[in-house]
Design a protein around this motif. Sequence first.
Motif, PDB file in Angstrom:
ATOM      1  N   GLN A   1       0.830  -1.209   0.000  1.00 22.88           N
ATOM      2  CA  GLN A   1       0.000   0.000   0.000  1.00 22.88           C
ATOM      3  C   GLN A   1       0.866   1.260   0.000  1.00 22.88           C
ATOM      4  N   LYS A   2       1.915   1.238   0.804  1.00 20.47           N
ATOM      5  CA  LYS A   2       2.813   2.388   0.849  1.00 20.47           C
ATOM      6  C   LYS A   2       3.520   2.587  -0.488  1.00 20.47           C
ATOM      7  N   GLU A   3       3.865   1.475  -1.129  1.00 17.57           N
ATOM      8  CA  GLU A   3       4.536   1.585  -2.421  1.00 17.57           C
ATOM      9  C   GLU A   3       3.588   2.139  -3.480  1.00 17.57           C
TER      10      GLU A   3
ATOM     11  N   SER B   1       3.609  14.552  16.687  1.00 12.73           N
ATOM     12  CA  SER B   1       4.699  13.899  17.419  1.00 12.73           C
ATOM     13  C   SER B   1       5.800  14.878  17.786  1.00 12.73           C
ATOM     14  N   LYS B   2       5.495  16.208  17.664  1.00  9.46           N
ATOM     15  CA  LYS B   2       6.402  17.278  18.076  1.00  9.46           C
ATOM     16  C   LYS B   2       7.648  17.364  17.206  1.00  9.46           C
ATOM     17  N   ARG B   3       7.554  16.940  15.960  1.00  6.61           N
ATOM     18  CA  ARG B   3       8.672  17.063  15.032  1.00  6.61           C
ATOM     19  C   ARG B   3       8.428  18.264  14.136  1.00  6.61           C
ATOM     20  N   GLU B   4       9.502  18.998  13.841  1.00  5.68           N
ATOM     21  CA  GLU B   4       9.392  20.162  12.970  1.00  5.68           C
ATOM     22  C   GLU B   4       9.188  19.703  11.528  1.00  5.68           C
ATOM     23  N   GLN B   5       8.167  20.256  10.861  1.00  3.15           N
ATOM     24  CA  GLN B   5       7.899  19.932   9.469  1.00  3.15           C
ATOM     25  C   GLN B   5       7.905  21.222   8.657  1.00  3.15           C
ATOM     26  N   MET B   6       8.431  21.163   7.438  1.00  7.71           N
ATOM     27  CA  MET B   6       8.345  22.292   6.530  1.00  7.71           C
ATOM     28  C   MET B   6       7.250  22.020   5.511  1.00  7.71           C
ATOM     29  N   ALA B   7       6.682  23.092   4.995  1.00  9.86           N
ATOM     30  CA  ALA B   7       5.521  22.955   4.118  1.00  9.86           C
ATOM     31  C   ALA B   7       5.865  22.312   2.792  1.00  9.86           C
TER      32      ALA B   7
ATOM     33  N   LYS C   1       3.204   7.963  14.725  1.00  2.00           N
ATOM     34  CA  LYS C   1       4.511   7.378  14.421  1.00  2.00           C
ATOM     35  C   LYS C   1       4.689   7.121  12.931  1.00  2.00           C
ATOM     36  N   MET C   2       3.931   7.843  12.120  1.00  3.47           N
ATOM     37  CA  MET C   2       4.078   7.709  10.673  1.00  3.47           C
ATOM     38  C   MET C   2       5.488   8.087  10.251  1.00  3.47           C
ATOM     39  N   GLU C   3       6.055   7.312   9.358  1.00  3.62           N
ATOM     40  CA  GLU C   3       7.364   7.650   8.814  1.00  3.62           C
ATOM     41  C   GLU C   3       7.246   8.897   7.951  1.00  3.62           C
ATOM     42  N   ASP C   4       8.340   9.652   7.865  1.00  2.00           N
ATOM     43  CA  ASP C   4       8.295  10.920   7.150  1.00  2.00           C
ATOM     44  C   ASP C   4       7.990  10.748   5.670  1.00  2.00           C
ATOM     45  N   ASP C   5       8.543   9.714   5.049  1.00  2.00           N
ATOM     46  CA  ASP C   5       8.282   9.490   3.622  1.00  2.00           C
ATOM     47  C   ASP C   5       6.814   9.150   3.383  1.00  2.00           C
ATOM     48  N   PHE C   6       6.251   8.321   4.255  1.00  2.43           N
ATOM     49  CA  PHE C   6       4.843   7.948   4.136  1.00  2.43           C
ATOM     50  C   PHE C   6       3.954   9.170   4.356  1.00  2.43           C
TER      51      PHE C   6
END
Length: 607
Positions: free
Chosen positions: A57-59, A92-98, A523-528
Amino acid sequence: MKDLTIEKGGNDESLSSSNRGNFLELMKAFAKMNIEIDEVVLENAPKNAQYIASEIQKEILHIMANRVRQMVREEVGDKYFCILVDEARDISKREQMAIILSVSDTTSMNLKNEISNVLVHHDLHVKKIRGQGYDGASNMRGAWNGLQALFLKDCPYAYYVHCFAHRLQLTLVSAAKDVSVIWEFFSHLDNIVNIVTSSTKRIAELHTAQRNEIEYMLSIGERDSGSGANQIGNLQRAGATRWSSHCDSVKSLIGMYTAICKVFEVLSDYSPNGRVKAKVRGIYRNMGSFEFVFILHLMHKIMRTTDTLCQILQRKSQDILTAITFVTITKTCLQEFRECGWNEFLQEVKVFCSRNEIDVPDLDCLYKIGRSCRQTTIEHHYHFDVFNAAIDFILMELNTRFNESSVELLSLSTALDPKNSFDPFNSDDICKLAKKFYPGDFTDKEIVALEYELIHYKLDVMQNLKVSTLVELCQQLTESGRSSVYVMLTRLIHLVLTLPVSTATTERAFSAMKHVKTALRNKMEDDFLADCLTLYIERDLAKHIDMLNLRHPLNQQLLSIKSGKILLTIVKEQLDEMDPEIPVKLQKNRSFVSKSAIALIYQFYDS
C-alpha cells in the motif's frame, strides 16, 4: 485510497477480528454492496495478489504521489517561480516544513540546503527563483545570514517579501501588548473563557441559558426564526498565532453576553469553595462594568475591520499589488472610524448597556482613578485616552510594518496596477523596475522595446480593457492575444505576479497534516507522511491520474510491484502486438495474476 484520508491498518487485521482497520472494513463494505467487487478483493483474491499488505500500500501511494509531483512540475515548466516556506510541529512534536520535509535543525543554512535538495530533485533551478515568502523569524529574514540572504547570494533576483498576514498578526499582537487597556481587556477575556469552559457542567449551563434567551427573544419578536438562525454555540478561545481567533472570541462574547452573565450568577452563588467564588465574583463584577463593555465593543469594531484584510490575505490566489491596496483601504477605514465614528459608537455601547442593565456613568463628570481626580471628563477619557489611543496605535503599527514606500521594488511595481482605470500608470517607473530589479531578465535592447510597447499600451490597453487587478490584466492580455504584442510588458507582469503575498498556502498544508498525522498515527514515517500529504493536498490533480490506461507509465509501475511483476512481463511482451491470445494467456496465468488486473487488461483489449 487516494481520495480518502483514512487509517490504512488496524490493531488486529486477522479474519476473526471484528475491526480490521478502516481501510479493510471499507473494502468489506464496498464488497457487500457490489458482487463484482466482492469477487476480486480480500479473501476472494489470490493470496499473492490481494494488495493489502502495508508495504505494498505504501509503495502504491508512493508511486501515485510521485506522479502528482510530476504533474506539479509539469505545470511549472520552464517558468520563473517563488518559494514559500513555513515550519510547524506535527502531532509527534517534530518540525515539518511545508515543502514536506522533516528537519531537526532549523538553522538558515540547513533550511537552505534542504530546500535546494528538493529543487534539484525536481529539476528546478535556483536561478529561476523570483520571490521568497517567509515569516519574520530571524533565521528566515536575517539580512546577513537569514534564509532569504543565502538564496539572494545564489540568485540576486529572488526578492524577499515578509508575509503580509504575519505582518498583520504582529501589528495586532503588538497593540495587545503595548496598549494597557487592550492588554487588560484580553486578560479579562481569557479569564472569562477559562471559567466558562473549564468543565462540561458549566458549558451545559451556558447552552441552557442560551436556549432560554433565544426562546424569550423569539417570543417578544426581537429575533427572526429561520433555517440556520439562532444556533447555540460555545465561547471561542483566542489562539496564540491566529489573530482571527481573537476576533471570533470577541464576537462570541458579545453574541452570548447575557447567557454568560447567567452562568456567572449561578457560579457566584454555588461555587464549591470561597476561593473560586471570590474569583468568579471578581470577574463577573468587571464584566458588568461600563469600561469592559466599552472596550469589548471597541475591539469588536477594530478587529472586524482588520479581519476583513486578514481573510483577504488568506486567499489562495492574491497578487502583491492587490494586497497593498487592501492594506491602504483598511488604514482608511480605521482613520474614518476614528474621525467620524465616535458618536454612533458611543450610542451603540449605551444601547447594549441598557439592554443588559449595566450602569452608564455620567459622562460629564470628572474621571477618577482611585482617590485622585483628573481634570478631564469621563467622556473625554473614553474618547481620547481609550478610543483614539487604541486606533492611533494600530494605525501607527500598520504604517510602520506596511511601509512599502521604503521598499522600492514594491513602490515601482504599483505603476503596473490597473485599478481606477490605470490611474497609477507611470511608464518611467515601469522601465526603471525592469532595468534596476530584473537586469538578468531584460537586455538593453529589450528595455528599449519595453519603452515603445508602453506607448502603444497606453493608447490601446488602457483605453479598451476594463480590469481592476494585475491578475485580471494578465488574463485579459493572454485571452485577447495582446500578450504576443506586448511581450516585454507581459514578461514584467509575470515577474511581479511571482512575488509572494503571504504564507497562507503553506499553512494550509499544516492544517492538512493535522488530518493525516493524528494522535492515533503519530509514528508515521516521514516518507509515508509526505506521500499522504501530497495526495491529500493536491487531490484535484490526483483525481486526474489515469488508472485505466495500461500504457500509462504510472500503471506500468503499479503492475510491476511485488506479485504483479509477472503480469507486467506478459503485458510488455504482448500488448504492443495486440496479440489476440492475450486473454487466453492471462487465463493460463490466473494463479499469478489478480482478477482485478485481468479485468483492466480485458477492458483495454476490448477498447
